[in-house]
Scaffold this motif. Structure first.
Motif, mmCIF file in Angstrom:
data_model
loop_
_atom_site.group_PDB
_atom_site.id
_atom_site.type_symbol
_atom_site.label_atom_id
_atom_site.label_comp_id
_atom_site.label_asym_id
_atom_site.label_seq_id
_atom_site.Cartn_x
_atom_site.Cartn_y
_atom_site.Cartn_z
ATOM 1 N N TRP A 174 -14.135 47.882 56.114
ATOM 2 C CA TRP A 174 -14.218 46.947 57.378
ATOM 3 C C TRP A 174 -15.372 45.659 56.916
ATOM 4 O O TRP A 174 -15.960 45.973 55.795
ATOM 5 C CB TRP A 174 -14.768 47.662 58.633
ATOM 6 C CG TRP A 174 -16.087 48.427 58.370
ATOM 7 C CD1 TRP A 174 -17.155 48.190 58.185
ATOM 8 C CD2 TRP A 174 -16.018 49.851 58.310
ATOM 9 N NE1 TRP A 174 -18.182 49.124 57.769
ATOM 10 C CE2 TRP A 174 -17.229 50.336 57.909
ATOM 11 C CE3 TRP A 174 -14.934 50.828 58.348
ATOM 12 C CZ2 TRP A 174 -17.745 51.631 57.776
ATOM 13 C CZ3 TRP A 174 -15.172 52.100 58.244
ATOM 14 C CH2 TRP A 174 -16.511 52.561 57.951
ATOM 15 N N ASP A 175 -15.257 44.680 57.683
ATOM 16 C CA ASP A 175 -16.514 43.822 57.421
ATOM 17 C C ASP A 175 -16.647 43.442 59.196
ATOM 18 O O ASP A 175 -16.211 43.908 59.949
ATOM 19 C CB ASP A 175 -16.270 42.775 56.681
ATOM 20 C CG ASP A 175 -15.153 41.816 56.996
ATOM 21 O OD1 ASP A 175 -14.467 41.464 58.062
ATOM 22 O OD2 ASP A 175 -14.517 40.966 56.054
ATOM 23 N N VAL A 176 -17.386 42.488 59.305
ATOM 24 C CA VAL A 176 -17.821 41.709 60.706
ATOM 25 C C VAL A 176 -17.110 40.451 60.926
ATOM 26 O O VAL A 176 -17.366 40.053 61.870
ATOM 27 C CB VAL A 176 -19.504 41.454 60.762
ATOM 28 C CG1 VAL A 176 -20.197 42.637 60.330
ATOM 29 C CG2 VAL A 176 -19.708 40.283 59.837
ATOM 30 N N TYR A 228 -11.849 45.165 60.918
ATOM 31 C CA TYR A 228 -11.846 46.698 60.862
ATOM 32 C C TYR A 228 -10.069 46.900 60.040
ATOM 33 O O TYR A 228 -9.083 46.709 60.847
ATOM 34 C CB TYR A 228 -11.898 47.179 62.289
ATOM 35 C CG TYR A 228 -12.106 48.480 62.172
ATOM 36 C CD1 TYR A 228 -13.084 49.283 61.825
ATOM 37 C CD2 TYR A 228 -10.722 49.574 62.712
ATOM 38 C CE1 TYR A 228 -13.093 50.630 62.053
ATOM 39 C CE2 TYR A 228 -10.918 50.703 63.000
ATOM 40 C CZ TYR A 228 -12.070 51.420 62.627
ATOM 41 O OH TYR A 228 -12.292 52.773 62.464
ATOM 42 N N GLY A 285 -22.492 39.324 57.526
ATOM 43 C CA GLY A 285 -23.721 39.522 58.311
ATOM 44 C C GLY A 285 -24.869 39.315 57.208
ATOM 45 O O GLY A 285 -25.973 39.706 57.571
#
Length: 705
Positions: free
Chosen positions: A384-386, A391, A310
């Motif tokens: 987590w990341d996007v 997740y 992000g």
């Protein structure tokens, strides 16, 4: 995506700048470049360039005599301009050294800092950037900081997340010229507060050198939190009180020494998942100009950044040079800068392979596990990341602890009354075994928190129902809407004594729950003294009073400070609260080796009709239940005496009469601490089978005889 085969830097290859043999040796991994110039820069920005030589491992190197500490330098990297192949070489752009141990100067966001023209992201801009970009600085070696006398296990730790600048910028007992700096954080008034509170480790928001995003500068704001790294080896220059030509290295080490001497460990929040260059349309200051496809994840066409953070770009940890850089950086901060642990921001990005898939057996993760330098270092994931399957809470395995957002979400819901019973509360209090109790992971795998830098402060969590982020310049659209907060009847600050008393009580309940739960508690800086951001839940761009700690709130919230201090002392004094292994309600033997009939973990409802037995199926499924008793017994074989606690959590508005378990569970119970007012609970012991009235919205800790 198309795989790019890049050579691995040799383990003996020198990268960065190192003073030796009457001069300085320089090394840069740029495997697809056709030429690399080392630009030595004078104070007036006059440059003297030296060509480096390419080795078979993709490292360009050279030695320059009579060059020493405080020499400014950069690189000009030549090669094809072929964006369709992930190559955006442009020697007109003066680049930072990825291994620079100090960085001086800033970014002129109106200058020619992009590798492309204003008309097209894919047409090279020939304008020289030398006047508009920061410079690397040669730093001489110096002794590491004093080590901490004894590094604690993570299970014995209490983490305090803080910001170097914001914590002391308005501290009345820190000398004005040291406020907001590394020296300020190491000042005695600061360490005395932390030690007196009872924390054991400070977790510093990013201190590796970072820059602001151009869009923030355009709004008259800046990146305050620091999650926009440009130098993974360099302490952030503006956090130094005396200069930026290497003094930041010395001052950081002195800060670590001061914290270590006070018994406080230092954990760094590190952002290896992306860099401050943003997407390819952003500035070219370092990595992109060295090799776009070598450092960053790209889409299938190799032209665009594949962003799972992000933040515009994502580092490509499938490439060997990036893996080497991260490992070298971690080792440097441990061996040379004295830190005791790392919290990896958006850690899932770091374990994506060349196809961007998440792999828990990633080579970088394996390298961290196998490196002897990191053997006793605290390793914490923001799991987590996007991106797809980003997740990964509970997935990082042994050797890692993880931020537990499930704890944060449910505990907030419990105390605001938005729950359907207490079953999940018991799970979170027990260390979240549904998430972490597998593959022989320890109970300290869960980092428990209800607030962090990202979101409401503790005071704001009980003072605002919605975010108030207009100062960020995005018409209140930024920041999460999932706050799970409750304003206690009025939005924002009020003079109503009833509402303010309820807010103090709720803040104490949230703090106590975090400290008493199995796992590792993390406290956000100055939550214990009622810090407020005025309802801003995304203050990443607020380098000012919104984010800075206002120490004037300490007097008005002294009750919360005392409660925090008391609960942390209980945690320290009672090993039963710091158990390394998960409890499964197993039978406990006495000191004589005979069964006691007690369990190491038991749950009680306390209502008169169910006091004699632990909670059963009917009680667990009661969605109206707001009261839960957690019975903990110390079952260590080497214990000198049996230590047992009964902790009640009651989120109902009205008082609750609970009957304390008698018989084999306990002869009598004594209140050790609670979140109510001074006269609400008895000072004298209450017998087993006796009735204890718990005031509405209260946590009570009882010792068991």
């Amino acid at each position: 995506m198309t795989q790019i085969d890049l050579p691995t830097p040799d383990q003996t290859a020198l990268l960065g700048a190192q003073i030796r043999d009457g001069g300085t040796s320089f090394g840069l991994w740029a495997p697809r470049a056709t030429r690399v110039e080392l630009a030595l820069v004078d104070e007036d920005r006059t440059q003297h360039n030296h060509d480096l030589e390419l080795g078979p491992d993709g490292v360009w190197s050279g030695h320059v005599p009579d060059i020493g500490a405080e020499q400014r330098y950069g690189f000009r990297v030549h090669g094809d301009w072929a964006p369709e192949d992930g190559r955006r070489f442009n020697p007109a752009k003066l680049l930072l050294d990825p291994y620079a141990r100090a960085i001086t100067g800033g970014v002129d966001y109106n200058g020619p800092i992009s590798d492309h023209t204003a008309e097209s992201d894919f047409t090279p801009d020939p304008t020289d950037s030398f006047q508009a970009v920061p410079l690397s600085v040669v730093v001489e070696d110096s002794p590491p900081p004093d080590p901490i006398a004894e590094r604690r296990s993570l299970g014995d730790s209490v983490i305090y997340e803080t910001h170097v600048k914001g914590y002391t910028q308005q501290h009345p007992q820190v000398p004005e010229h040291l406020r907001g700096t590394f020296a300020g954080l190491g000042y005695s008034a600061v360490t005395d507060h932390l030690v007196g509170l009872g924390v054991t480790a400070v977790e510093l928001l990013p201190i590796q050198h970072f820059v602001s995003e151009p869009f923030l500068i355009g709004r008259g704001l800046s990146n305050y939190w620091g999650y926009n790294t440009l130098g993974f080896f360099a302490p952030h220059a503006s956090y130094c009180s005396v200069g930026t030509m290497g003094s930041q290295v010395r001052e950081f080490k002195e800060m670590v020494t001061a914290l270590h001497r006070a018994g406080l460990e230092v954990i760094l929040d590190v952002v290896y998942n992306h860099t401050g260059e943003g997407g390819h349309e952003g500035p070219t200051l370092c990595f992109r100009g060295i090799d776009h496809a070598g450092y960053y994840r790209l889409t299938h066409d190799q032209r665009n950044d594949y962003d799972v953070t992000g933040c515009g770009n994502s580092t490509d940890t499938s490439n060997p040079g990036v893996q080497r850089m991260i490992m070298d950086s971690l080792r440097y901060w441990v061996t040379e800068m004295g830190v005791d642990g790392f919290r990896f921001d958006l850690a899932t990005t770091l374990i994506r392979d060349g196809h961007h898939d998440v792999r828990q057996d990633h080579p970088l993760k394996a390298a961290i596990a196998e490196d002897p330098v990191l053997a006793d270092i605290k390793i914490i994931a923001e799991p987590w990341d996007v991106g797809p399957y980003g997740y990964q809470v509970g997935g990082f395995g042994n050797g890692w602890s993880e931020w537990n957002d499930r704890f944060r979400g449910f505990v907030r819901d419990y105390w605001r009354g938005n729950i359907g019973g207490v079953q999940e509360l018991s799970t979170r209090l027990a260390g979240s075994p549904d998430i972490f109790d597998h593959d022989e992971r320890p109970a300290d795998s869960s980092i428990n928190f209800v607030t962090a830098h990202d979101g409401f402060t503790l005071r704001d969590l009980v003072s605002y129902d919605v975010k108030h982020n207009k100062a960020n310049g995005e018409s209140n659209r930024d920041g999460t809407d999932d706050n799970r907060s409750w304003n206690c009847g009025f939005e924002g600050e009020t003079d109503d004594p009833g509402i303010n008393a309820l807010r103090h009580r709720q803040a104490k309940n949230l703090m106590a729950t975090t400290i008493l739960a199995t796992g590792v508690p993390m406290i956000t800086a100055a939550d214990e003294i009622g810090r407020t951001q005025g309802g801003n839940n995304n203050a990443y761009c607020q380098d000012g009073p919104i984010s800075w700690v206002n120490w004037d709130t300490a007097d008005g919230w002294h009750d919360l400070y005392e409660l925090t201090q008391t609960m942390l002392k209980l945690r320290h004094d009672h090993p039963v609260l710091r158990r390394e292994r998960f409890r499964h309600g197993e039978q406990v033997t006495g000191l004589d080796g005979e069964p006691t009939g007690r369990k190491d973990l038991a749950w009680f409802g306390g209502y008169p009709h169910d006091h004699l037995v632990e909670l059963g199926t009917e009680e667990w499924q009661d969605g109206s239940r707001r009261t839960l008793g957690m019975f903990l017994t110390d079952d260590r074989p080497d214990r000198e005496a049996e230590d047992a606690l009964l902790i009640w959590f009651h989120s109902g508005d009205d008082p609750a009469d609970v009957q304390l378990p008698g018989g084999r569970w306990g002869d009598s119970y004594t209140v050790l601490a609670h979140t109510g007012t001074e006269d609400e609970l008895p000072n004298d012991p209450v017998p087993g089978d006796g009735i204890l009235t718990i005031p509405g919205r209260t946590v009570v800790v009882l010792s068991v005889r």
